[in-house]
Design a protein around this motif. Structure first.
Motif, PDB file in Angstrom:
ATOM      1  N   GLU A 514       0.825  -1.205   0.000  1.00  0.00           N
ATOM      2  CA  GLU A 514       0.000   0.000   0.000  1.00  0.00           C
ATOM      3  C   GLU A 514       0.858   1.254   0.000  1.00  0.00           C
ATOM      4  O   GLU A 514       0.542   2.249  -0.681  1.00  0.00           O
ATOM      5  CB  GLU A 514      -0.933  -0.011   1.199  1.00  0.00           C
ATOM      6  N   LYS A 517       2.319   1.568  -3.366  1.00  0.00           N
ATOM      7  CA  LYS A 517       1.278   2.009  -4.303  1.00  0.00           C
ATOM      8  C   LYS A 517       0.994   3.502  -4.111  1.00  0.00           C
ATOM      9  O   LYS A 517       0.828   4.269  -5.084  1.00  0.00           O
ATOM     10  CB  LYS A 517       0.007   1.206  -4.095  1.00  0.00           C
ATOM     11  N   GLU A 521       1.519   6.478  -6.786  1.00  0.00           N
ATOM     12  CA  GLU A 521       0.447   7.393  -7.153  1.00  0.00           C
ATOM     13  C   GLU A 521       0.886   8.852  -7.005  1.00  0.00           C
ATOM     14  O   GLU A 521       0.586   9.716  -7.847  1.00  0.00           O
ATOM     15  CB  GLU A 521      -0.794   7.128  -6.306  1.00  0.00           C
TER      16      GLU A 521
END
Length: 545
Positions: A514, A517, A521
């Protein structure tokens, strides 16, 4: 007189008619007849009194009654008459019988009288006694004994009884009574003997013999001695005698005079009590007796017997104490052995119970359970060993029913064998706020009962109790869109971060993904912004041209 005159006249008339010669012959014959009659009567009287003398001697010797005495008298008289007649017989054979009979009668009578050897004859003592150091001699004549030089005292009836006592082994005992009987009330004979010491003090004894301390011969009391003793006794100061606790230490005799200074009392059981003076026992009223060597000897023998009995009793008590100590030691050893066996059994049982708990921890612990004591087994691996885990955890729960960890691990194993039992176990543990059970029960509500709302509630409660599995389950539901959140990404990241801190391996990996990620992003957003800026600048430049 008239009768004699008539008789003389009657005799004279016939004689007057006879001549002188005839009258002479008649007178001579009459004299012969009368003389013979007188001789026969005198002879018979001699025989009678001789027989009577024999009979009286026999009666005295054998204490015969009057009837027996008369019978012996007439029998003896008849025998003497017959034998005397034979003695004067013209027959030689009868004379021999007469002589032999009279001789036998005299000898037999003497033997019969001599066999009795009486002490008394017609109330007078004919025999006497002499005390010697070893015995009492009986003599037939009073006076001085030529062998011992001692006086031979009359053997009266009272003395005969005392001699019999002496010969039975009795010895003189000092009389302690203040009012003894000195003389026989029937005969007046003395029945007490005395001895006088150097100070003139008179000591009384109840039997003839010798003084037990001085060895002097005891002498029968006289009236003068009795009066002297009474005067002597009256001068004694009367006091209450005191009990002597230790007679041996007190001493039985005066060391200067040898006189006894201790009196004694003997109870019904034969036990002695010693006192320091004459008197009477306060309980029984018995008069105290003065000690003698025989009493002291008997008392010492009694003490030896008592000491021996006490020693035997002490030895018996010591033996019983040793045996009791040995029994108690044996019982203690047996009790210790039982305790050891019990401890060993308890320890073995504890080991077995602990082993069952260890096996339960080893086979069914949850790797994410904060209360686990081992590395734990993932759910997939638990499925392969569910039977062993169920058996081990069942034993652990039975052994440690208050331990919630073993119940939880039993629930995990039961999930593959009996889901109803697992559901009940997890429900009970949720009520007890066991953190790891919330995820398991929530999963059963979610997948088995299709109750997502209850499942989410349980996952949230478990998360609040820091259960990493509940947090991961919430993240999974967020990913699936089953939980509506204003900012799901941040919530997921926060849940995964906390679960990772609690050691959940999957959460650690998910958190890293996470984070990666999110970084990607942010980079993409920066790049996009830069590209937009470049694109805008480019567009603006083109426009100016």
């Amino acid at each position: 007189m008239e009768l004699i005159r008539k008789l003389r006249d009657q005799i004279a008339q016939p004689l007057g008619r006879m001549n002188v010669t005839a009258r002479f012959v008649v007178v001579v014959l009459a004299c012969i007849v009368i003389g013979g009659l007188i001789f026969w009567i005198c002879n018979e009287l001699i025989y009678y009194y001789l027989a009577r003398s024999y009979a009286e001697e026999l009666a005295d010797a054998y204490d015969l009654n009057a009837g027996t005495t008369r019978a012996i008298l007439w029998a003896s008289f008849a025998a003497i008459v017959v034998l005397a007649g034979y003695s004067f017989s013209f027959s030689k054979q009868k004379r021999r019988i007469g002589y032999a009979g009279l001789f036998a009668l005299v000898i037999g009578h003497s033997l019969l009288v001599g066999r009795m050897d009486p002490n008394f004859r017609r109330g007078v003592a004919e025999r006497c006694y002499v005390m010697t150091r070893t015995s009492i001699k009986i003599l037939n004549r009073a006076g001085i004994d030529p062998e011992t030089g001692r006086e031979c005292r009359p053997l009266t009836p009272q003395i005969v009884e005392k001699v019999a006592e002496y010969r039975k082994g009795h010895r003189p005992t000092q009389i302690s009574s203040s009012d003894p009987t000195f003389f026989d009330p029937t005969t007046g004979e003395p029945v007490v003997w005395y001895s006088k010491n150097d100070r003139g003090q008179i000591q009384l004894f109840d039997l003839m013999g010798f003084h037990p301390q001085t060895g002097d011969e005891l002498v029968p009391v006289t009236r003068d001695i009795v009066e002297t003793w009474k005067q002597q006794n009256a001068k004694l100061v009367r006091r209450v005698p005191l009990l002597i606790p230790d007679a041996e230490k007190f001493g039985f005799f005066d060391p200067t005079t040898g006189a006894a200074k201790v009196w004694y009392w003997r109870n019904e059981t034969g036990q002695y009590e010693f006192y320091d003076g004459p008197g009477f026992h306060p309980r029984s009223g018995d008069q105290f007796q003065i000690v003698t060597r025989d009493v002291i000897s008997e008392w010492r023998q009694q003490q030896e017997v008592i000491a021996a009995r006490k020693k035997a009793e002490q030895e018996q008590r010591e033996k019983e104490a040793r045996e009791r100590a040995e029994r108690e030691a044996q019982l203690a050893r047996e009790a210790a052995e039982r305790d050891r066996l019990a401890r060993d059994a308890a320890a073995d049982d504890l080991r077995k119970r602990q082993q069952s708990g260890n096996d339960c921890d080893r086979l069914a612990a949850n790797p994410t359970d904060a209360r686990r004591t081992s590395d734990g087994v993932p759910f997939d691996a638990l499925k392969r060993q569910a039977d062993q885990a169920y058996e081990a955890c069942s034993k652990a729960v039975a052994t440690f029913p208050a331990e919630l960890r073993y119940q939880y691990q039993l629930g995990r194993a039961a999930h593959f064998k009996d889901k109803k039992q697992a559901f009940e176990i997890f429900s009970h543990l949720v009520q007890a706020n066991y953190p790891a059970a919330f995820d398991n029960l929530g999963g059963m509500y979610l997948w088995d009962r299709k109750d997502a709302a209850t499942a989410i509630t349980l996952f949230k409660r478990g998360s609040s109790l820091d259960d990493a599995d509940s947090m991961v389950s919430l993240v999974d539901l967020i990913d699936k869109g089953m939980i509506a959140l204003p900012n799901p990404a941040q919530t997921k990241l926060a849940l995964l971060h906390r679960a990772a801190e609690l050691g959940h391996a999957g959460a650690q990996r998910g958190y890293e993904l996470e984070v990666q990620k999110a970084n990607e992003e942010r980079v993409n957003q920066v790049n996009q912004q830069q590209m937009m800026q470049l694109f805008g600048a480019f567009i603006q430049g083109v426009a100016r041209r």
